[in-house]
Motif scaffolding. Structure first.
Motif, PDB file in Angstrom:
ATOM      1  N   CYS A   4      27.432   8.025  73.453  1.00 11.63           N
ATOM      2  CA  CYS A   4      28.163   8.112  74.779  1.00 11.63           C
ATOM      3  C   CYS A   4      27.851   7.919  76.317  1.00 11.63           C
ATOM      4  N   LYS A   5      27.752   6.708  76.991  1.00 13.55           N
ATOM      5  CA  LYS A   5      27.136   7.023  78.536  1.00 13.55           C
ATOM      6  C   LYS A   5      28.207   6.964  79.246  1.00 13.55           C
ATOM      7  N   GLY A   6      28.486   8.463  80.290  1.00  6.01           N
ATOM      8  CA  GLY A   6      28.705   7.997  81.320  1.00  6.01           C
ATOM      9  C   GLY A   6      29.304   7.042  81.931  1.00  6.01           C
ATOM     10  N   GLN A  61      30.021  16.673  78.062  1.00  5.47           N
ATOM     11  CA  GLN A  61      29.826  18.108  76.872  1.00  5.47           C
ATOM     12  C   GLN A  61      31.423  18.647  76.594  1.00  5.47           C
ATOM     13  N   ASP A  62      32.494  18.101  77.048  1.00  6.12           N
ATOM     14  CA  ASP A  62      33.606  19.116  76.554  1.00  6.12           C
ATOM     15  C   ASP A  62      34.338  17.974  76.334  1.00  6.12           C
ATOM     16  N   VAL A  63      33.975  16.142  76.066  1.00  7.20           N
ATOM     17  CA  VAL A  63      34.508  15.593  75.584  1.00  7.20           C
ATOM     18  C   VAL A  63      34.115  15.325  73.789  1.00  7.20           C
ATOM     19  N   VAL A  64      32.768  16.142  74.121  1.00 12.85           N
ATOM     20  CA  VAL A  64      31.857  15.825  72.727  1.00 12.85           C
ATOM     21  C   VAL A  64      32.900  16.467  71.501  1.00 12.85           C
ATOM     22  N   ILE A  97      19.338  16.672  65.934  1.00 11.17           N
ATOM     23  CA  ILE A  97      20.441  17.208  65.063  1.00 11.17           C
ATOM     24  C   ILE A  97      19.745  15.895  64.015  1.00 11.17           C
ATOM     25  N   THR A  98      19.099  16.090  62.551  1.00 12.44           N
ATOM     26  CA  THR A  98      19.026  14.970  61.402  1.00 12.44           C
ATOM     27  C   THR A  98      20.966  14.537  61.685  1.00 12.44           C
ATOM     28  N   PRO A  99      20.930  13.703  60.525  1.00 11.35           N
ATOM     29  CA  PRO A  99      22.574  13.417  60.029  1.00 11.35           C
ATOM     30  C   PRO A  99      22.784  13.899  58.994  1.00 11.35           C
ATOM     31  N   GLU A 100      23.193  15.127  59.070  1.00  9.62           N
ATOM     32  CA  GLU A 100      23.773  15.919  57.813  1.00  9.62           C
ATOM     33  C   GLU A 100      24.803  16.411  57.990  1.00  9.62           C
ATOM     34  N   ALA A 101      25.976  16.090  56.688  1.00  9.86           N
ATOM     35  CA  ALA A 101      26.772  17.176  56.335  1.00  9.86           C
ATOM     36  C   ALA A 101      26.530  18.930  58.080  1.00  9.86           C
ATOM     37  N   GLY A 102      28.023  19.123  57.614  1.00 10.87           N
ATOM     38  CA  GLY A 102      28.275  20.475  58.910  1.00 10.87           C
ATOM     39  C   GLY A 102      27.438  20.809  59.038  1.00 10.87           C
ATOM     40  N   GLN A 103      26.379  19.772  60.616  1.00  9.83           N
ATOM     41  CA  GLN A 103      26.496  20.878  61.459  1.00  9.83           C
ATOM     42  C   GLN A 103      27.567  19.952  62.866  1.00  9.83           C
ATOM     43  N   HIS A 104      28.288  19.700  62.744  1.00  4.73           N
ATOM     44  CA  HIS A 104      29.227  19.785  63.818  1.00  4.73           C
ATOM     45  C   HIS A 104      28.917  20.589  65.569  1.00  4.73           C
ATOM     46  N   GLY A 105      28.224  21.677  64.267  1.00  8.48           N
ATOM     47  CA  GLY A 105      28.462  23.337  65.227  1.00  8.48           C
ATOM     48  C   GLY A 105      27.639  23.376  66.448  1.00  8.48           C
ATOM     49  N   ALA A 106      26.573  23.005  65.675  1.00 10.39           N
ATOM     50  CA  ALA A 106      24.920  22.462  65.865  1.00 10.39           C
ATOM     51  C   ALA A 106      24.846  21.329  67.180  1.00 10.39           C
ATOM     52  N   ILE A 107      25.225  20.189  67.175  1.00  7.20           N
ATOM     53  CA  ILE A 107      25.882  19.972  67.696  1.00  7.20           C
ATOM     54  C   ILE A 107      25.954  19.389  68.832  1.00  7.20           C
ATOM     55  N   VAL A 108      27.201  20.460  68.818  1.00 12.41           N
ATOM     56  CA  VAL A 108      28.228  21.092  69.963  1.00 12.41           C
ATOM     57  C   VAL A 108      27.032  22.021  70.914  1.00 12.41           C
ATOM     58  N   ALA A 110      23.949  21.750  71.231  1.00  4.23           N
ATOM     59  CA  ALA A 110      22.660  21.350  71.460  1.00  4.23           C
ATOM     60  C   ALA A 110      23.149  20.614  72.792  1.00  4.23           C
ATOM     61  N   VAL A 111      24.218  19.465  72.822  1.00  2.00           N
ATOM     62  CA  VAL A 111      24.637  19.223  73.582  1.00  2.00           C
ATOM     63  C   VAL A 111      25.397  20.147  75.114  1.00  2.00           C
ATOM     64  N   ASN A 112      26.215  21.395  74.817  1.00  2.00           N
ATOM     65  CA  ASN A 112      25.766  21.970  75.598  1.00  2.00           C
ATOM     66  C   ASN A 112      24.478  22.928  76.747  1.00  2.00           C
ATOM     67  N   SER A 113      23.280  22.700  75.407  1.00  2.00           N
ATOM     68  CA  SER A 113      22.072  22.907  76.335  1.00  2.00           C
ATOM     69  C   SER A 113      21.758  21.674  77.501  1.00  2.00           C
ATOM     70  N   ILE A 114      21.849  20.661  77.483  1.00  2.00           N
ATOM     71  CA  ILE A 114      21.539  19.147  78.237  1.00  2.00           C
ATOM     72  C   ILE A 114      21.108  19.555  79.596  1.00  2.00           C
ATOM     73  N   LYS A 115      20.629  19.491  80.219  1.00  2.00           N
ATOM     74  CA  LYS A 115      20.047  19.487  81.601  1.00  2.00           C
ATOM     75  C   LYS A 115      19.436  18.215  82.282  1.00  2.00           C
ATOM     76  N   PRO A 116      20.213  17.255  82.601  1.00  2.00           N
ATOM     77  CA  PRO A 116      19.695  15.546  82.901  1.00  2.00           C
ATOM     78  C   PRO A 116      18.098  15.948  84.121  1.00  2.00           C
ATOM     79  N   LYS A 117      17.740  15.411  83.676  1.00  2.00           N
ATOM     80  CA  LYS A 117      16.220  15.127  84.666  1.00  2.00           C
ATOM     81  C   LYS A 117      15.966  13.450  84.325  1.00  2.00           C
ATOM     82  N   GLY A 118      15.617  12.681  83.128  1.00  2.00           N
ATOM     83  CA  GLY A 118      14.496  11.674  83.915  1.00  2.00           C
ATOM     84  C   GLY A 118      15.300  10.254  83.844  1.00  2.00           C
ATOM     85  N   LYS A 119      14.699   9.286  83.306  1.00  2.00           N
ATOM     86  CA  LYS A 119      15.012   8.059  83.482  1.00  2.00           C
ATOM     87  C   LYS A 119      15.846   7.816  81.597  1.00  2.00           C
TER      88      LYS A 119
END
Length: 744
Positions: A4-6, A61-64, A97-108, A110-119
């Motif tokens: 998913c890319k803005g 972050q909101d959409v994910v 996050i490695t692809p396993e079941a039950g990881q939705h909360g961890a993914i959310v 992790a996504v909410n903690s992203i601070k864009p910086k680079g390339k």
């Protein structure tokens, strides 16, 4: 996998895009196969860009977060992010996050903690996610929606091709949204086509929704039986080495058992089904072995096995030390193939040699050492991809040299320079510009010590050096000062054109130095006449035949440098001549003349309008006046000229008409071979005129001079046939009369 890319559209569009993507996954890949997937999210600096006042990362972050709530918890989903930790780093890719079941909360979280910086290493992020999904063992699908061009990976198209070739069943569906860059479109289209996926473009929210709907709702079809694919395998000799074509034993197995066993072939070419395999190869020559495990999907596969380099036995033996630039003898043994060589090399450098000699020249070779001292190694280098088969270390020690110039160093002089050095082939003693390697003059050391070295013509500071031929290394350098000399020339202020004048001069009288006369301002090398200074002072110098202002120069033989000048005016000279107005063709006339009588002056006869240097006959004026001049053999109008000096300048002319001459012949019409015949004749009887007999159109074979009178006796040819009797005038061998003769 999911990326998913803005975009640069409104916030609701981003929500529509990602919602559609998850619909695709839930309706196809997840629902049908419960396959594992990874969300690849853009964390680059561009995600701080805003859409309707809201940062794209915040929208993501909101959409994910909303979308993950709509997916079943048992669906195996992971998260890969790029560009979120370091600026300007194309390797900033992290599978959080490695692809396993039950990881939705961890993914959310992790996504909410992203601070864009680079390339934006988009392609490498997809590759990283594919590896996390074990795409070479399981089915993997990516649906990529992007609005921009790859900024890190040099070739996304090649990366997609590699994923397809290595994967069991890898597919990328690509939607390019609002893309105006033709290169970006080409990249995305290629990624889809290389993996058997679909590529679509969309410029509006509706078009994008339609494109995703088409991809998300494929027409159900029965699962086809997989077709066999082609497997090709070959071995190479060392990393990036050549392909091995003989002496190999191959084995190929699958999970079901042995497919090929102990096959003595150059390579493997078989058709196999989808699955996991192990292939191995053994080289008989050295029992080197390599094995590789791999998976087969729906595309043909090529496997390359790497064996250690095959090195035939070889030895090399030489001295442990040698002087820089010297030649040593090296004994060797080895395969001695065409192109094999023995070299000396820098062990730290990539090149296999500095100097070398071919093994074809025998088992004991002369090898030139490097020009600089240090630690080196002698090598046996095979022509087979330049493999090094044997080595021996050698220490190259310094080489010493010195130069000792004399104290007196006059400009332009040839001096004797004592030197000590290795005297290698093509070593030189030279004079250079100070502190540089720019040669001015030099002499080879092979001529011995002391060396006869010519100094520069300009006084000043220089260096005298010993230069070794190999790499032009300077072994010795001595700064010197070249002193100036006194030069002068003097002569008359004026003199007649073409005359010889006496010139006094002062100078070094080096070999090939000259005193010359030149036009004012002419180039140093452009002079008209000259005399070598070795003739002494004063010396005679011939002036030009053209009048005007000139300069007399002292010119050094080295580089033709002008060292002294004096001006001289060349004045006009005259001549006249008196010749008859008419005379017979070929006759000798007397010419009365008056002129400078310079060495080489001549009286000539030529055709009107011809250049002065183009004449028919001539006589030198040194014979005095009057002089004899032979006229042309043919009648017509001509010009008599007085030509002065080597330049043949015309000083006087006189017109003359040359009249026709005639001759008659009377002789028997036939005679026998070798008989004497009597010929009665009339003609001019010039000196050298003759009566001759020859075949028509050919040279004559017998003759007698007219000076013997008329009649005269001429011998007939010794061969029967048709001939002609001729009166031949000496001038131009012109034939004045002909009568036929038959010889029986």
């Amino acid at each position: 996998m999911l990326l998913c890319k803005g975009t640069d559209d409104m916030t609701r569009l981003f929500l529509t895009v990602c919602t559609a993507l998850f619909v695709v996954l839930s309706s196809t890949s997840f629902a049908q196969e419960q396959s594992r997937a990874i969300l690849v999210l853009d964390g680059s600096g561009s995600m701080w860009g805003q859409i309707d006042g809201t940062a794209k990362i915040s929208i993501a972050q909101d959409v994910v977060g909303d979308l993950l709530q709509s997916l079943p918890e048992n669906q195996k989903l992971g998260l890969t992010v790029y560009g979120h930790r370091r600026k300007g780093d194309c390797s900033d890719i992290e599978t959080i996050i490695t692809p396993e079941a039950g990881q939705h909360g961890a993914i959310v979280e992790a996504v909410n903690s992203i601070k864009p910086k680079g390339k934006t290493p988009m392609t490498d992020a997809v590759i990283a996610a594919a590896e996390a999904l074990r795409y070479t063992e399981e089915t993997a699908t990516v649906i990529l929606v992007s609005d921009g061009i790859e900024t890190c990976n040099p070739d996304p198209c090649a990366a997609a091709r590699a994923l397809e070739e290595a994967g069991v069943d890898f597919t990328a569906h690509v939607v390019g949204f609002n893309i105006g860059d033709p290169e970006a479109i080409a990249q995305m289209r290629c990624m889809a086509e290389e993996t058997g996926g679909t590529f679509r473009t969309a410029d509006t929210a509706a078009e994008l929704s339609n494109a995703l709907a088409v991809i998300a709702t494929p027409v159900p079809a029965p699962e086809p039986e997989p077709n066999p694919v082609s497997l090709q395998a070959y071995a190479i000799d060392g990393r990036n080495g050549p392909r091995i074509t003989d002496g190999l034993i191959w084995n190929l197995t699958s999970l079901d058992g042995v497919i090929l066993e102990n096959q003595a072939v150059s390579d493997i070419r078989v058709e196999v089904e989808r699955g996991e395999y192990v292939i191995s190869v053994l080289r008989i020559a050295d029992e080197a072995f390599d094995e590789q495990r791999f998976g087969i999907g729906s595309v043909d596969k090529q496997i390359v096995l790497e064996l250690p380099e095959l090195r035939p036995p070889a030895t090399i033996e030489g001295p442990a030390t040698a002087i820089a630039g010297s030649t040593v003898q090296v004994r060797w043994s080895g395969p001695d193939q065409k192109g094999d060589l023995i070299s000396v090399a820098d062990p730290e450098a990539s090149s296999p040699w500095i100097n070398y000699a071919y093994t074809k020249n025998g088992p004991l070779l002369d090898l030139v050492m490097p020009s600089v001292e240090g630690e080196y190694e002698m090598r046996y280098v095979s022509s087979d991809h330049r493999k090094v088969l044997a080595t021996q270390k050698i220490s190259v020690t310094p080489v010493e040299a010195s130069v000792t110039p004399p104290e007196a160093l006059p400009a332009g002089a040839t001096v004797f320079v004592d030197w000590v050095g290795p005297d290698y082939q093509s070593d030189i003693i030279a004079v250079t510009a100070p502190g540089t390697d720019q040669l001015i003059n030099y002499v080879y050391t092979r001529h011995g010590s002391p060396a006869e070295l010519m100094l520069p013509t300009d006084p000043g500071n220089y260096d005298i050096v010993y230069r070794m031929s190999q790499k032009n290394r300077m072994l010795a350098r001595v700064p010197v000062t070249v002193s100036g000399l006194q030069y002068s020339v003097s002569g008359p202020a004026s003199a007649p054109a073409g005359s010889d004048v006496q010139v006094d001069w002062v100078g070094p009288d080096y070999r090939s130095d000259i005193i010359a006369v030149a036009e004012l301002g002419a180039d140093n090398r452009k002079y008209l006449t000259y005399t070598y200074t070795k003739e002494g002072s004063p010396l005679d110098l011939t002036l030009p035949l053209e009048t005007g202002q000139y300069e007399i120069r002292y010119i050094l033989g080295q580089d033709r440098v002008v060292q002294a000048t004096t001006e001289i005016e060349v004045t006009a000279i005259t001549a006249n001549l008196k010749a008859p107005q008419t005379a017979s063709a070929g006759s000798i006339i007397q010419i009365d003349w008056l002129g400078p009588d310079y060495r080489g002056d001549i009286i000539v006869v030529s055709k009107p309008g011809e250049p002065d240097r183009s004449y028919l006959n001539y006589s030198y004026t040194k014979g005095g006046t009057p002089l004899d001049l032979t006229l042309p053999a043919f009648p017509g109008n001509y010009v008599v000229k007085y030509l002065a000096g080597a330049a043949h300048k015309s000083l006087a002319t006189s017109n003359i008409t040359v009249t026709e001459v005639s001759a008659t012949l009377s002789a028997p019409a036939s005679t026998s071979v070798g008989d004497k015949i009597e010929v009665t004749w009339t003609g001019p009887d010039y000196r050298g005129d003759l009566i001759a007999i020859g075949e028509p159109g050919e040279n004559y074979t017998t003759y007698a001079y007219t000076k013997k009178g008329s009649p005269l006796t001429v011998a007939a040819p010794n061969k029967p046939g048709s001939y002609e009797i001729r009166y031949v005038m000496s001038a131009d061998r012109r034939i004045l009369a002909v009568t036929p003769l038959t010889v029986q």
